[in-house]
Scaffold this motif. Structure first.
Motif: not given
Length: 167
Positions: A20-26, A47-53, A100-106, A110-117
């Motif tokens: 999230i901090n240093f990686g690229n989209d690929n 993986l989602i950035t803090a601004n929702g991307k 959410t993914v946090a470093e300390g209080d920051n 976020m990690v988003l996962a979808s699971f089958s019904l």
């Protein structure tokens, strides 16, 4: 729950914060697609950035518009009272779990996962005994899963009385 713990555990991995901090989209998309194959009955992972991307191409990571929209609202502070369920495509009907993914209080993302019904269907089949009916509804009150005597199908649930089970 088991699936909630899996997603939470992913948020605590250093490689997730580093992506999230240093990686690229690929790189993030490659991680998500590889990791998804290790999660039982997983449909999507991102993986989602803090601004929702979304880090990567949402559709290639099997995330629909509603998954992304719900997650972004949560990042903006909306509290969800029930797990999001998406049934726009019957073959990909699923529920979402995100943490959410946090470093300390920051909060850094976020990690988003979808699971089958199917997970819920299987659990209901194990829990009910002859003569019992079990129903799971979405937040709109629509029946998403109904099981009677351990055998059942998705349908609209007309004609039955239901007892709401909180939580």
């Amino acid at each position: 729950s088991f699936y909630n713990e899996i997603v939470h555990d992913l948020t605590e991995r250093k490689e997730v914060a580093d992506l999230i901090n240093f990686g690229n989209d690929n790189e993030a998309q490659q991680w998500a697609n590889q990791t998804r194959t290790l999660l039982p009955k997983s449909i999507g992972l991102a993986l989602i950035t803090a601004n929702g991307k979304v880090m990567g191409e949402p559709l290639q990571m099997r995330l629909g518009e509603q998954c992304v929209s719900d997650m972004q609202l949560t990042l903006r502070g909306r509290k969800i009272s029930q797990t999001p369920v998406h049934q726009q495509q019957e073959s990909l009907a699923h529920f979402d779990i995100y943490h959410t993914v946090a470093e300390g209080d920051n909060i850094i993302g976020m990690v988003l996962a979808s699971f089958s019904l199917d997970i819920l269907k299987e659990q209901l089949n194990k829990l009910i005994t002859p003569g019992q009916i079990a129903v799971i509804r979405n937040k709109s009150g629509e029946v998403i899963i109904e099981r009677e005597n351990g055998i059942g199908q998705l349908h609209n649930g007309n004609g039955h009385h239901y007892i709401a089970i909180p939580g």
